[in-house]
Write a protein that holds these residues in place. Structure first.
Motif: not given
Length: 86
Positions: A28-51
């Motif tokens: 969808v975008g540059t590798p840097r944007q992909a890294a930051w988007r993956a970090f944000g999505i992963g953080l939100v989803v995994n945090t909610i799941s862990a909670w």
């Protein structure tokens, strides 16, 4: 020993999920944007799941997930920088 194994499993799962998500988002975008988007999505989803997955100690589970994400963020950004080089 059990806590160490749980932390190691969380770190490995986080690394695998961030790497796969960044690889998919790279289209969808540059590798840097992909890294930051993956970090944000992963953080939100995994945090909610862990909670919700740990009814006895939700704060400890969330702290573990956040630490795993923060430990893997530099490696993800270094890999993105390496891909951006011509």
């Amino acid at each position: 020993m059990t806590l160490f194994l749980i932390a190691l499993a969380a770190l490995s799962w986080t690394g695998l999920s961030l790497a796969v998500l960044a690889m998919v988002l790279r289209r969808v975008g540059t590798p840097r944007q992909a890294a930051w988007r993956a970090f944000g999505i992963g953080l939100v989803v995994n945090t909610i799941s862990a909670w919700y997955a740990s009814p006895g100690e939700p704060v400890a589970a969330v702290i573990l997930i956040i630490l795993c994400h923060l430990l893997l963020l530099p490696a993800l950004l270094i890999a993105a920088r390496r891909e951006e080089r011509p």
